[in-house]
Structures are given as structure tokens and as C-alpha cells.
Scaffold this active site. Structure first.
Site, PDB file in Angstrom:
ATOM      1  N   TRP A  96       4.397   8.364   3.970  1.00  0.00           N
ATOM      2  CA  TRP A  96       2.939   8.465   3.987  1.00  0.00           C
ATOM      3  C   TRP A  96       2.492   9.819   4.516  1.00  0.00           C
ATOM      4  O   TRP A  96       1.485  10.374   4.046  1.00  0.00           O
ATOM      5  CB  TRP A  96       2.342   7.310   4.784  1.00  0.00           C
ATOM      6  CG  TRP A  96       2.799   5.988   4.245  1.00  0.00           C
ATOM      7  CD1 TRP A  96       3.587   5.060   4.861  1.00  0.00           C
ATOM      8  CD2 TRP A  96       2.557   5.472   2.926  1.00  0.00           C
ATOM      9  NE1 TRP A  96       3.834   3.999   4.019  1.00  0.00           N
ATOM     10  CE2 TRP A  96       3.217   4.224   2.830  1.00  0.00           C
ATOM     11  CE3 TRP A  96       1.835   5.946   1.824  1.00  0.00           C
ATOM     12  CZ2 TRP A  96       3.182   3.440   1.676  1.00  0.00           C
ATOM     13  CZ3 TRP A  96       1.796   5.169   0.667  1.00  0.00           C
ATOM     14  CH2 TRP A  96       2.460   3.934   0.606  1.00  0.00           C
ATOM     15  N   ASP A 143      -3.043   9.341  11.429  1.00  0.00           N
ATOM     16  CA  ASP A 143      -2.969   8.135  10.608  1.00  0.00           C
ATOM     17  C   ASP A 143      -2.309   7.057  11.457  1.00  0.00           C
ATOM     18  O   ASP A 143      -1.108   7.108  11.718  1.00  0.00           O
ATOM     19  CB  ASP A 143      -2.155   8.427   9.346  1.00  0.00           C
ATOM     20  CG  ASP A 143      -1.947   7.203   8.467  1.00  0.00           C
ATOM     21  OD1 ASP A 143      -2.394   6.099   8.843  1.00  0.00           O
ATOM     22  OD2 ASP A 143      -1.308   7.341   7.402  1.00  0.00           O
ATOM     23  N   LYS A 199      -2.716  -4.180   8.517  1.00  0.00           N
ATOM     24  CA  LYS A 199      -1.599  -4.327   9.451  1.00  0.00           C
ATOM     25  C   LYS A 199      -2.057  -5.106  10.690  1.00  0.00           C
ATOM     26  O   LYS A 199      -1.657  -6.226  10.894  1.00  0.00           O
ATOM     27  CB  LYS A 199      -1.062  -2.949   9.864  1.00  0.00           C
ATOM     28  CG  LYS A 199      -0.603  -2.063   8.699  1.00  0.00           C
ATOM     29  CD  LYS A 199       0.632  -2.606   8.018  1.00  0.00           C
ATOM     30  CE  LYS A 199       1.357  -1.542   7.206  1.00  0.00           C
ATOM     31  NZ  LYS A 199       0.596  -0.993   6.092  1.00  0.00           N
TER      32      LYS A 199
END
Length: 356
Positions: A102, A169, A193
Site C-alpha cells: 500500500w 496511512d 479494519k
């Protein structure tokens, strides 16, 4: 609990959130309307949005410190684009730490906006550790990092001190551990999440860093426009935001981030102790960088995989298979996963050892 859910995301959420969300789908706030069909401009949903945004800042300890919380759409992947659009100066540069898939995707997007410097990378070692001792250029528009790497099971345990804005992030470990969140100028996280179902993205941004890029920003990608519209520039993802509010309320009632951190550490310590003790298994991430959210591990001999896979599935465990980039197994232990589920997995690992 029907299954012990170790899925990396979308993932387990608190049982009470499922129950309250289900009721809201049938009848929201005794309105005889579903949360799925009410107007996002209605008094009832405006109250949801306001409380959710306020609760984010409260839990992170950022109230009254110049931050705004936004609920947007598009996932973290859209933030890979929005961050450089809003923060990278037209003639500037940005610094990125490359710690996984990511982070790498964020770097690819930033390169379209200007000079993108990779200050450190663990790619050559298949991202099995967090790079250390890197330098951040003082003239960078911002520094970007990924706090937790879901696929590779690594997590940043400390963050660099720098004079440039810090962007993080936190998609896979937001609200899971205590940090000085005021050290970050912009935090973003997909909801799926530790917050809610997929479809909502949280952005927490310090307002003073905005409006300095010198470029035209399309309205839907402009943080300032979303702040002015109080996260309702366009129709927001109503249901995911409502479920996120319920999760934030659950976390507050539990005692906040400090309380869940103790539980998360207990879960991680239990599982990592068994990975290190059991001669059939080995971890994939550097010990000092192991994630408390995502434990990645392998069998020392793949010949045992069929029997182990059969055992954990029969025990009611779901979502344990590792990502193809690493293989083996990945136990995602997000906030709502109870300690009992981790104990069950450890028991299955011990049972395998006894059988071999």
C-alpha cells in the site's frame, strides 16, 4: 460468535455493532424508516455525522487542536491521490517511506504530481522489516508513511521527528494503540479494519497545512471543500458512517484507545509466544517490527499444511490464510477480535505439534 474471524478486512466488528446496525436497517431511531433510505440531510443523520466526527477527535486526543475529521468515500486508495493533490507544492517534492504494497501504491500516485523521494525501503527483503535511520529532506512538502503493513505483518513502533508535515496511512491500526496523534498533520484510514464496514474513509487533517499547494484541485478531491461542507459535499456513505459511529461509541465505553491497547497487546503476545515456541512454525516479520494487528507466520515444513488447514477450519476459524505475497498464514487481530479467539488458535497450533 459463529466464526473466529481473522480476516484482514473487511473484518470482525463488535457484536453489539452488528446488532444495532441490523436494527437500524429495519427501523432507524424509531422513525419507521431504514438507515438505508433516510436522507443524509435529515436531522437524524446529521446528528450521526456530527457525533462521529467529534468522537474521532475525542478518542485521538485532538479536540481543540486545529484538526478536522472527515468521512469520505473511495478508500485509502483515493487518499493516495488526494494527499499529493492537496499537499505537494507545484514545484515541490514529497518524501515517502516504502514499507509494503500500500505504501508502494501511494508512491505511484504521488509521482504524478512531482518529485517523489523514497527515503527508505524494505522491498528487497520482501518488506519483512521497517527501514531505520532514514533522512527526510527539509524542503519536502510532506513525509508519508504507513503505520501498519497488513500484508507483511510489520508495524512502525516509532515515527521520525521532522519539521515537514507528517502524513500517515493508518488504515489497519487506527484506534488500536496510544500515540501522540498531534505529531501527525494528516491521518487517513479505510473504515473496514477497526471502524466499520467498507465504504467509508476517515481523514483527520490539521487545517493549517491546507491551501498551500499552488495548484487547482477538483472539488471532489479538495479537503477544504469537504471541511466546509462538513463531510456532506456529496451524499456520504450513510450506513458505513453510522456503523463506524457505533464502533467508536463501543470503543469509548470500553475505556478508549488505552484500554483496547492492553487487550491488543495481550492477544499479540499470546500468539507470537506460540509462534516462537512451537518448532513447527516461524514468523516472517523482524521481531522488533512485528505488528500487533497482523501476525504473519509460516509452517517450517509445508507438508503439514493440509492437516493444519483442516484443523483450524474445523475449529471454527476463518480468514487465516496468508496473502499470496507472503504465503503461509496471517492472523489479523483487530480491536473486536476477543482474546478467546487467539487462545483457540494457539490451542490448535499446540494440537498440531502433539500430532506430528
Amino acid at each position: 460468535m459463529k466464526k473466529h474471524n481473522y480476516s484482514a478486512g473487511p473484518c470482525i466488528l463488535p457484536q453489539e455493532v452488528f446488532e444495532k446496525s441490523a436494527q437500524a436497517i429495519l427501523n432507524f431511531n424509531n422513525s419507521d424508516l431504514s438507515i438505508l433510505e433516510i436522507s443524509h440531510r435529515s436531522k437524524d443523520f446529521v446528528a450521526v455525522m456530527d457525533e462521529a466526527r467529534a468522537l474521532v477527535l475525542e478518542l485521538l486526543g485532538l479536540e481543540g487542536k486545529g484538526y478536522q475529521a472527515l468521512f469520505l468515500a473511495g478508500g485509502a486508495s483515493l487518499e493516495f491521490l488526494m494527499v499529493p493533490y492537496n499537499l505537494m507544492k507545484t514545484d515541490g517534492k514529497a518524501a515517502y517511506l516504502d514499507t509494503g504494497t500500500w505504501a508502494s501504491n501511494a508512491i505511484k500516485e504521488a509521482k504524478h504530481f512531482g518529485e517523489t523521494i523514497i527515503v527508505g525501503s524494505s522491498k528487497e527483503q520482501n518488506y519483512n522489516h521497517i527501514p531505520k535511520g532514514f533522512a527526510i529532506p527539509e524542503d519536502a512538502s510532506y513525509f508519508h508513511c504507513t503505520s501498519n503493513n497488513t500484508i507483511f505483518g510489520t508495524q512502525m513502533k516509532s515515527f521520525p521527528t521532522t519539521n515537514v508535515p507528517v502524513v500517515c496511512d493508518m488504515s489497519s491500526d487506527i484506534f488500536s494503540r496510544t500515540l501522540d496523534f498531534s505529531k501527525f498533520d494528516l491521518i487517513y484510514a479505510g473504515a473496514q479494519k477497526n471502524m466499520g464496514p467498507a465504504g467509508a474513509t476517515l481523514v483527520v487533517v490539521k487545517e493549517e497545512i491546507l491551501g498551500k499547494s499552488g495548484r487547482y484541485i477538483p472539488s471532489m478531491l479538495d479537503y477544504e471543500k469537504h471541511i466546509k461542507a462538513e463531510s456532506m459535499y456529496n451524499t456520504p456513505p450513510v450506513f458505513p458512517i453510522y456503523a463506524s459511529l457505533l464502533t467508536l461509541q463501543w470503543l469509548k465505553n470500553l475505556g478508549g484507545i488505552a484500554a483496547i491497547e492492553k487487550i491488543n497487546e495481550a492477544k499479540a503476545n499470546l500468539l507470537y509466544a506460540e509462534i516462537d515456541r512451537n518448532p513447527l512454525f516461524k514468523g516472517t516479520a523482524a521481531v522488533e517490527d512485528r505488528s500487533i494487528m497482523n501476525a504473519t507466520f509460516l509452517l517450517n515444513d509445508e507438508i503439514h499444511a493440509p492437516i493444519f488447514d483442516k484443523m483450524w477450519k474445523e475449529a471454527g476459524i476463518s480468514g487465516l490464510s496468508g496473502h499470496r505475497s507472503v504465503g503461509g498464514y496471517r492472523a489479523s487481530m483487530y480491536n473486536a477480535l476477543p482474546l478467546e479467539s487467539v487462545q483457540l488458535l494457539v490451542d490448535v497450533m499446540k494440537e498440531l505439534e502433539a500430532k506430528i
